[in-house]
Enzyme design. Sequence first.
Site, mmCIF file in Angstrom:
data_model
loop_
_atom_site.group_PDB
_atom_site.id
_atom_site.type_symbol
_atom_site.label_atom_id
_atom_site.label_comp_id
_atom_site.label_asym_id
_atom_site.label_seq_id
_atom_site.Cartn_x
_atom_site.Cartn_y
_atom_site.Cartn_z
ATOM 1 N N SER A 151 0.852 -1.201 0.000
ATOM 2 C CA SER A 151 0.000 0.000 0.000
ATOM 3 C C SER A 151 0.881 1.243 0.000
ATOM 4 O O SER A 151 1.658 1.452 0.932
ATOM 5 C CB SER A 151 -0.893 0.018 1.239
ATOM 6 O OG SER A 151 -1.704 -1.127 1.234
ATOM 7 N N GLU A 159 2.492 5.820 2.959
ATOM 8 C CA GLU A 159 2.749 4.867 4.038
ATOM 9 C C GLU A 159 4.213 4.414 3.979
ATOM 10 O O GLU A 159 4.823 4.121 5.002
ATOM 11 C CB GLU A 159 1.824 3.647 3.872
ATOM 12 C CG GLU A 159 2.100 2.540 4.876
ATOM 13 C CD GLU A 159 1.061 1.422 4.847
ATOM 14 O OE1 GLU A 159 -0.142 1.702 4.683
ATOM 15 O OE2 GLU A 159 1.473 0.262 4.996
#
EC number: 1.3.1.98
Length: 337
Positions: free
Chosen positions: A234, A329
Amino acid sequence: MTITFADLTTMRVGGPVGRLEVARSTPHAIEVLRDADRTGEPLLVMGGGSNLVVGDVGWDGTVVRMASTELAIDGELVTAAAGVEWDHLVRTVLAEGLAGVEALSGIPGSVGGTPVQNVGAYGTLTSDVLESLSVYDRTTGEVERWTPERCGFGSHRQSVFKHSDRWVVLDVTYRLRRGGQSAPVTFPAVAERLSIEVGGTADPADVRAAVLEQRRARKMVLDPADHDTWSVGSFFLNPVLAEVPERARACPSQPDAEGTKLHAAWLIQHAGFGQGYGTEWGNGTVALSTRHTLALTNRGGATTADVLKFAAHIRDGVQAMFDVALTPECHLVNCSF
Ligand SMILES: Cc1cc2nc3c(=O)[nH]c(=O)nc-3n(C[C@H](O)[C@H](O)[C@H](O)COP(=O)(O)OP(=O)(O)OC[C@H]3O[C@@H](n4cnc5c(N)ncnc54)[C@H](O)[C@@H]3O)c2cc1C
């Protein structure tokens, strides 16, 4: 031959490595870290490179790649050196009849990377099973043993390691369980696959198989032949907001200690960036995964600049559509967008 971060990371982008030191044991890691800090040259520590994007300029200094391999099991406590491949640990403990990390099957990277972003998947977080860890403190040169309270874990992929290079994780001890049953299965699709209620338990090996099936369907298990997996997993965090903007109210959400957590994949998808988006957008080197809108992927020949230009395009599209700011992230080093 010049080694580049494209050779060392799963996104396969990034410029040259100044000097690469591969730390093959914990004592060797300490020695290498002490030596590098003594010279005062810039030092970057990495594990499997699966959450790291380094600029095309590379790193003009030392890169220490943690490749220490010590792994010991003492009853229900498992201690592994930072360089142990995470999924090797999962396979090993399952074979030894220990449960607790089966939901974290198939995640790339190293043991040392797990506390850095409190790695989690399918209802389990590293902090659920972390007993203690040892760190090398680069300011004092000392090795310390920490309990989880010192790690600063938050609900939001946070830890004290994430934004500081002061401490290097040397080894991690996990508290697992014997008894033949998995941790409670809280992810609905996995529970359904196992024909159990959400919150029920199963044979840990069956949970691993079900999780790997889910991950493979989303192309979230590394496969060098498959560009959908040339990523950092992600790319963006699920945003946590004190107040959800009117325009984002339809987004699936869940309460969080710091506000409301929104589903970044939904925001991306509904901002017009569907699975596989991007092949027609840039020069064909980057696109969203064809199975997972949160994974920005290298389709071959991408540079860090290509990836970050694409990331900015996605971020700006979501901002314009929903008034929500996406943040990365993954760890960006010597680059930004
Ligand atoms: C296909 C794919 C799927 C993924 N799925 C998930 C998932 O389901 N859940 C999830 O949470 N993550 C997932 N990730 C992200 C990634 O696998 C994890 O964040 C992993 O823990 C990173 O570990 P690493 O060893 O590769 O760290 P690296 O990428 O090498 O480093 C990441 C950061 O940690 C620091 N670091 C690394 N080792 C140490 C150490 N020993 N001490 C101090 N700092 C250190 C580095 O300096 C860097 O800042 C996925 C990635 C990919 C490519």
